[in-house]
Scaffold this active site. Structure first.
Site: not given
Ligand code: PHE
Ligand code: ZN
Length: 871
Positions: A121, A261-263, A297-298, A301, A320
């Site tokens: 991402e 932070g994380a994906m 959060h993850e 998603h 987001e």
């Molecule tokens: N989509 C991730 C999040 O909000 C954030 C993210 C964006 C991580 C781009 C890596 C690169 O949880």
């Molecule tokens: Zn996010």
């Protein structure tokens, strides 16, 4: 000199894709420097015979269409254009090579320590292979990974493992298939020699989901909190949003080198190890809290982001803002709701308000960008969450959940826009009119509400006049008024909420919950049957994300601090009073701090009916940024000194009470990570910080450090010693280092605490720490802990000599050559450019101009700093 100006992308230019990649079968032959990628795509043409695929830093080896060698293509400006393609569905096979080891940008496939991992991402997949790398292309991915078995026993990708086995030459393979069509940004691949902890979760419909957390060997014991957080997230989403997980397996992998932070990659989240690993000896309470919130959060998603995704990156807040709102509610349901709200707003004011008032200001749905990675901002995330919260306030929990149900009913499996979200919320709620509300998506800047009140004794009427205005922001000189939900209460002298009755309006229905609708530039509300002069509790729970200016008196604030039935406003009243005093101190060195405020602060301190954590946040002084917000050219050193003086005064006035609080909370108790225990440690740390400014307690911090049995107490005492230069500081730093030097996450704390000190010795210290073996410029967490902390250190960054900002400019250049995203974050330190004193501004201008004009500068840094210079 910069030879070409980077291309700007506009929301208005959106065009649907010309082709759809239905399925893609990938095969990876993993190698540090020469990974081979074979991609076989089934493609349906939608519009025309020309296909443009994104590709960056790839070595193209071959192209085949329907099994035949194909040469009708050209590669230019990171686009592979294929012409004369079949008009019917066809297969496209591409072989290319990539170099993961050289990938220090950490975007695409790269190496973190010994393992391979990916980050796609928003636009990383194009650094793996040629693809329609945009979120509105949804494909079914199948992945075969081939790698050395000894070095990479675990081979992971999205979805379900469908096949695995051994190959010759010590290699093995695994094949993964993800049945859910998804955009490439949610694709993930991991290979490594890892440790794993496992658990299961039974969903509400009775399916067993296998849960795995992968970490570096030796860190297993530190991953249990993340696992517990995952199970709580799954349960919470079923209960509060009625959403159930959809695959049979959920994996989390912790990596040390990660830009964010994380994906939320489908079924295979990749996390910065800072948001996975925790033990009481190595993690602070805020880390435990952060892990729970980011794991949530993850996980959330999976529905808000993955099942329903974004049409294009201008819609980022669609997933987001909504997912931050969900994770905030998750934290609030599991911990103290009031404290969570206060901390979220504190964070918003400390980081999003300044962003919205500076050169990077943009609406939650931006209209253009050069580098999408620059738009993972506090505005898209946190202000975006405030906008979702306003829907919730307007519609109530039930109406909001009806809207969510509608959203999934209409858009599951699709890539949609924020307008689609609004549409779902509206049709599920009797076609609620959100037309004016939609301005929150398009207009940047923090609105200001100016409020005046009047009580008419004879008529028993109370009049509230609300005037709204929004400052100009880059590209938006004038603004239209917003529709905002405004929660209010009128308190009688006993501190009870009066029954509200509006004389001049007929919209009574929302009044039962104290909800007023502000729509026009100026709104007047006349309340009837008000039998005594009320104290107004305005914008309760921070229902509208605005700057509030009112004619409430100091006595009103003191009253609200003690009596308001809205916890957020009890806190906010204290902040307002403290701010007033700090401003007065800045104007006049001899200003006598208001007795009223000192007393009110003491009453909170001595109130046995409020819990420890709420007490600690209510007693905290406003941040330097809060103070600076209303000053044209802030002098951070002066702000620091004024705050310090006020803090010392309060601490000395109440040293006996503080000592008894500290002692009461010092008795040995079992270590727990619930809200109660964390609150106790927080208040104890706060008392320690106060007492450490009192002459007779200067040894206390060292004492606390020596006997600390958890990292929270350790860092509380260490940071007090560093900030106040207390006895024992150097020994403590040394002991800390010797004990933890092999644990990078703990060393990040050690670096950060030293780089954050306002003391003038910090500059030299930071130069020295850069040479320490625990520091590594290639790891974003370490750059942020040391250089980032210094860049955020307002006093030292703005040092009169200019050395602070020159140093950060140099670091931006150095880091940019390694990792543009990491450098771009550092560049945020210059967002105050417009508010700098003239001599510093000259220095900043020269530095930034040189960077912007350099050919070596990344798009990321170029976009940020050219905006800064233009402000
Ligand atoms: N989509 C991730 C999040 O909000 C954030 C993210 C964006 C991580 C781009 C890596 C690169 O949880
Ligand atoms: Zn996010």
């Amino acid at each position: 000199m910069k030879t070409e100006t980077p291309v700007v992308k506009y929301l208005a230019d959106y065009k649907a894709p010309t082709h759809k990649i239905e399925t893609v079968d990938l095969e990876f032959h993993l190698d540090d420097t020469q990974t081979q990628v074979f991609s076989k795509m089934k493609i349906t043409p939608v519009n025309g015979n020309t296909l443009e695929l994104n590709g960056e830093e790839l070595k193209l080896k071959s192209v085949k269409v329907n099994g035949e060698e194909f040469s009708n293509y050209k590669e230019e400006n990171e686009i592979l254009t294929l012409t004369g393609l079949p008009s019917e569905a066809f297969t496209l096979e591409i072989h290319n090579e990539i170099n993961p080891k050289a990938n220090t940008a950490l975007d695409g496939l790269y190496k973190s320590g010994g393992m391979f991992c990916s980050q796609n991402e928003p636009e990383g997949f194009r650094r793996i292979t040629y693809f329609i790398d945009r979120p509105d292309n949804l494909s079914v991915f199948t992945t075969k990974i081939i790698a050395d078995k000894k070095d990479y026993p675990f081979l992971l990708s999205n979805g379900n493992l469908i096949e695995s086995g051994d190959l010759e030459d010590g290699k093995h393979f695994a094949v993964w298939n993800d049945p859910f069509a998804k955009p490439a940004y949610l694709y993930a691949l991991v290979a490594g020699d890892l440790a794993v902890i496992e658990d299961t979760f039974k969903t509400k419909s009775g399916r067993d989901v296998k849960l795995q957390v992968f970490v570096d060997k030796g860190n297993e014991e530190k991953s249990h909190h993340a696992m517990e957080s995952l199970k709580k997230s799954m349960k919470w989403d079923e209960e509060r949003f009625r959403l159930e997980y959809d695959l049979d397996i959920y994996m989390i992998v912790a990596v040390d080198s990660f830009n964010m932070g994380a994906m939320e990659n489908k079924g295979l989240n990749i996390f910065n190890s800072a948001y996975v690993l925790a033990s009481k000896e190595t993690a602070e309470d805020r880390n435990f809290f952060g892990i729970e919130s980011v794991v949530g959060h993850e996980y959330f998603h999976n529905w808000t982001g993955n099942r329903v995704t974004c049409r294009d990156w201008f819609q980022l807040t669609l997933k987001e803002g909504l997912t931050v709102f969900r994770d905030q509610e998750f934290s609030a349901d599991l911990n103290s709701r009031s404290v969570c709200r206060i901390n979220d707003v504190r964070n918003l004011k400390a980081a999003q308000f300044p962003e919205d008032a500076g050169p990077q200001s943009h609406p939650i749905q931006p209209k253009s960008y050069i580098e999408m990675n620059n738009f993972y901002t506090m505005t898209i995330y946190e202000k975006g969450a405030e906008v979702i919260r306003m829907y919730h306030t307007l519609l109530g929990e039930e109406g909001f959940q009806r809207g969510m149900d509608k959203y999934f009913e209409l858009y599951d499996g699709q890539a949609v826009t924020t307008a689609d979200f609004t549409h779902a919320m509206s049709v599920a709620n009797d076609n609620y009119d959100f037309s004016q509300f939609r301005r929150w998506y398009d207009q940047a800047g923090t609105p200001v509400l100016d409020i005046t009140t009047k009580y008419d004794e004879a008529a028993k009427e109370f009049t509230l006049t609300v005037n709204q205005s929004t400052p100009a922001t880059p590209g938006q000189p004038t603004k239209e008024p917003f529709h905002m939900p405004f929660l209010l209460g009128l308190l009688d002298s006993a501190g009870n909420d009066m029954t509200l009755a509006l004389k001049n309006r007929d919209d009574q229905n929302d009044l039962d919950r104290g909800l007023l609708h502000i729509k026009a530039d100026t709104e007047t509300f006349v309340f009837a049957n008000v039998n005594e002069r009320p104290v107004a509790s305005l914008n309760r729970n921070f229902s509208a994300p605005v700057v509030l200016r009112s004619d409430l008196t100091d006595e009103d604030f003191v009253f609200l601090m003690a009596n308001d039935n809205d916890d957020f406003n009890r806190y906010e009243a204290g902040q307002a009073l403290a701010l007033k005093n700090i401003h007065a101190m800045l104007k006049d060195e001899n200003h006598q701090v208001d007795e009223l405020f000192i007393k009110a602060w003491g009453s909170i301190l001595n109130d046995n009916n409020i819990d420890e954590e709420f007490k600690a946040v209510c007693l905290s002084l406003p941040s330097m940024i809060d103070v600076a917000a209303t000053i044209d050219i802030p002098n951070y050193r002066a702000i620091h000194e004024a705050k310090d003086k006020l803090f010392k005064l309060l601490a000395n006035t109440y040293k006996l009470e503080l000592a008894s609080i500290y002692n009461d909370l010092s008795t040995e108790r079992p270590f727990k990570v619930d809200a109660k225990a964390m609150g106790e440690r927080k208040l104890r740390g706060f008392a320690l910080a106060c007492l450490s400014t009192v002459e007779e307690h200067k040894e206390l911090a060292r004492e606390c450090f020596k006997y600390a049995t958890n990292m929270t107490d350790m860092m509380n005492s260490l940071s007090v010693m560093v900030n106040e230069n207390l006895p024992g500081c150097q020994e403590s730093l040394k002991e800390f280092y010797d004990k933890f030097k092999d644990q990078t996450l703990v060393m990040q704390k050690w670096l950060s605490v030293q780089a954050s000190s306002c003391d003038d010795t910090t500059f030299d210290k930071v130069q020295e720490l850069m040479k320490d073996e625990v520091f590594d410029m290639n790891v974003p967490n370490l750059v942020s802990a040391l250089i980032g902390s210094f860049a955020r250190n307002k006093v030292q960054f703005n040092h009169e000599s200019g050395r602070g900002m020159k140093f950060i400019a140099e670091m931006i250049r150095k880091v940019d050559a390694i990792n543009p995203q990491s450098a771009s974050r550092l560049a945020g330190a210059f967002n105050d450019y417009r508010k700098m004193p003239a001599d510093l501004k000259e220095i900043a201008k020269a530095e930034l101009t040189a960077i912007v004009e350099s050919d070596k500068t990344s798009k990321n840094v170029y976009e940020k700093l050219s905006k800064t210079l233009n402000s």
